[in-house]
Design a protein around this motif. Structure first.
Motif, PDB file in Angstrom:
ATOM      1  N   VAL A  45      25.443  31.505 -17.192  1.00  0.00           N
ATOM      2  CA  VAL A  45      25.925  32.803 -16.723  1.00  0.00           C
ATOM      3  C   VAL A  45      27.078  33.176 -17.650  1.00  0.00           C
ATOM      4  O   VAL A  45      27.967  32.363 -17.900  1.00  0.00           O
ATOM      5  CB  VAL A  45      26.414  32.733 -15.261  1.00  0.00           C
ATOM      6  CG1 VAL A  45      26.884  34.101 -14.791  1.00  0.00           C
ATOM      7  CG2 VAL A  45      25.327  32.204 -14.353  1.00  0.00           C
ATOM      8  N   THR A  46      27.054  34.407 -18.148  1.00  0.00           N
ATOM      9  CA  THR A  46      28.064  34.842 -19.101  1.00  0.00           C
ATOM     10  C   THR A  46      28.781  36.083 -18.598  1.00  0.00           C
ATOM     11  O   THR A  46      28.141  37.050 -18.199  1.00  0.00           O
ATOM     12  CB  THR A  46      27.427  35.153 -20.478  1.00  0.00           C
ATOM     13  OG1 THR A  46      26.759  33.982 -20.944  1.00  0.00           O
ATOM     14  CG2 THR A  46      28.478  35.581 -21.489  1.00  0.00           C
ATOM     15  N   GLY A  47      30.104  36.021 -18.614  1.00  0.00           N
ATOM     16  CA  GLY A  47      30.928  37.181 -18.312  1.00  0.00           C
ATOM     17  C   GLY A  47      31.565  37.683 -19.594  1.00  0.00           C
ATOM     18  O   GLY A  47      31.876  36.889 -20.494  1.00  0.00           O
ATOM     19  N   ARG A  48      31.747  38.970 -19.688  1.00  0.00           N
ATOM     20  CA  ARG A  48      32.311  39.554 -20.911  1.00  0.00           C
ATOM     21  C   ARG A  48      33.527  40.411 -20.583  1.00  0.00           C
ATOM     22  O   ARG A  48      33.562  41.067 -19.542  1.00  0.00           O
ATOM     23  CB  ARG A  48      31.261  40.393 -21.624  1.00  0.00           C
ATOM     24  CG  ARG A  48      30.132  39.539 -22.180  1.00  0.00           C
ATOM     25  CD  ARG A  48      29.025  40.372 -22.808  1.00  0.00           C
ATOM     26  NE  ARG A  48      28.004  39.516 -23.396  1.00  0.00           N
ATOM     27  CZ  ARG A  48      27.035  38.912 -22.718  1.00  0.00           C
ATOM     28  NH1 ARG A  48      26.939  39.096 -21.423  1.00  0.00           N
ATOM     29  NH2 ARG A  48      26.155  38.147 -23.326  1.00  0.00           N
TER      30      ARG A  48
ATOM     31  N   LEU B 161      28.269  35.491 -10.979  1.00  0.00           N
ATOM     32  CA  LEU B 161      27.974  34.283 -10.220  1.00  0.00           C
ATOM     33  C   LEU B 161      27.782  34.615  -8.735  1.00  0.00           C
ATOM     34  O   LEU B 161      26.887  34.098  -8.065  1.00  0.00           O
ATOM     35  CB  LEU B 161      29.087  33.256 -10.413  1.00  0.00           C
ATOM     36  CG  LEU B 161      28.822  31.850  -9.910  1.00  0.00           C
ATOM     37  CD1 LEU B 161      27.571  31.258 -10.543  1.00  0.00           C
ATOM     38  CD2 LEU B 161      30.023  30.965 -10.180  1.00  0.00           C
ATOM     39  N   HIS B 162      28.604  35.522  -8.236  1.00  0.00           N
ATOM     40  CA  HIS B 162      28.462  35.975  -6.845  1.00  0.00           C
ATOM     41  C   HIS B 162      27.114  36.660  -6.641  1.00  0.00           C
ATOM     42  O   HIS B 162      26.451  36.458  -5.613  1.00  0.00           O
ATOM     43  CB  HIS B 162      29.611  36.912  -6.489  1.00  0.00           C
ATOM     44  CG  HIS B 162      29.630  37.311  -5.053  1.00  0.00           C
ATOM     45  ND1 HIS B 162      28.929  38.399  -4.581  1.00  0.00           N
ATOM     46  CD2 HIS B 162      30.239  36.756  -3.982  1.00  0.00           C
ATOM     47  CE1 HIS B 162      29.109  38.502  -3.286  1.00  0.00           C
ATOM     48  NE2 HIS B 162      29.902  37.508  -2.891  1.00  0.00           N
ATOM     49  N   ASP B 163      26.705  37.468  -7.611  1.00  0.00           N
ATOM     50  CA  ASP B 163      25.402  38.135  -7.519  1.00  0.00           C
ATOM     51  C   ASP B 163      24.262  37.119  -7.475  1.00  0.00           C
ATOM     52  O   ASP B 163      23.293  37.294  -6.731  1.00  0.00           O
ATOM     53  CB  ASP B 163      25.196  39.102  -8.686  1.00  0.00           C
ATOM     54  CG  ASP B 163      26.059  40.348  -8.585  1.00  0.00           C
ATOM     55  OD1 ASP B 163      26.647  40.594  -7.505  1.00  0.00           O
ATOM     56  OD2 ASP B 163      26.163  41.072  -9.602  1.00  0.00           O
ATOM     57  N   LEU B 164      24.354  36.050  -8.277  1.00  0.00           N
ATOM     58  CA  LEU B 164      23.334  35.006  -8.244  1.00  0.00           C
ATOM     59  C   LEU B 164      23.272  34.347  -6.872  1.00  0.00           C
ATOM     60  O   LEU B 164      22.193  34.108  -6.326  1.00  0.00           O
ATOM     61  CB  LEU B 164      23.621  33.937  -9.308  1.00  0.00           C
ATOM     62  CG  LEU B 164      23.287  34.293 -10.744  1.00  0.00           C
ATOM     63  CD1 LEU B 164      23.753  33.181 -11.682  1.00  0.00           C
ATOM     64  CD2 LEU B 164      21.795  34.526 -10.899  1.00  0.00           C
ATOM     65  N   ALA B 165      24.445  34.047  -6.321  1.00  0.00           N
ATOM     66  CA  ALA B 165      24.492  33.431  -4.994  1.00  0.00           C
ATOM     67  C   ALA B 165      23.901  34.378  -3.947  1.00  0.00           C
ATOM     68  O   ALA B 165      23.152  33.947  -3.065  1.00  0.00           O
ATOM     69  CB  ALA B 165      25.929  33.062  -4.635  1.00  0.00           C
TER      70      ALA B 165
END
Length: 103
Positions: A42-45, A77-81
């Motif tokens: 998971v990558t944040g920009r 990450l919250h969206d994945l959860a």
């Protein structure tokens, strides 16, 4: 219960007054052979831009871009959860199906 350790790597690049950061969480512990390759991290920009009238302090741009990348990573990450909750959680009927899937 065993402890889990996740590592986030932050990559920072600078180009003139612009700073870009990527916060990458590799999901090695969470992936299986069937996990698509694009879902193994998971990558944040995040970005920062120095106002030309401000003094040049590269650390400030690094900090801003990194913090924004971490914020973006947290949202992703919250969206994945949330997606996992929708697909995998909820009440189960006696026949094993999700209770709210019935017509």
């Amino acid at each position: 219960m065993e402890d889990k350790h996740w590592t986030v790597r932050i990559h920072i690049t600078e180009d003139g007054d612009d700073t870009r950061a990527e916060a990458v969480l590799t999901l090695e512990e969470l992936t299986t052979q069937d996990t698509p390759e694009d879902m193994q991290a998971v990558t944040g920009r995040g970005t920062a831009h120095r106002n030309p009238v401000d003094r040049s302090v590269p650390e400030i741009g690094d900090e801003l871009a990194a913090s924004r990348a971490l914020q973006d990573l947290a949202v992703r990450l919250h969206d994945l959860a949330s997606d996992d909750i929708v697909q995998l959680a909820g009440p189960v009927d006696q026949d094993g199906s999700l209770a709210w899937e019935r017509p």
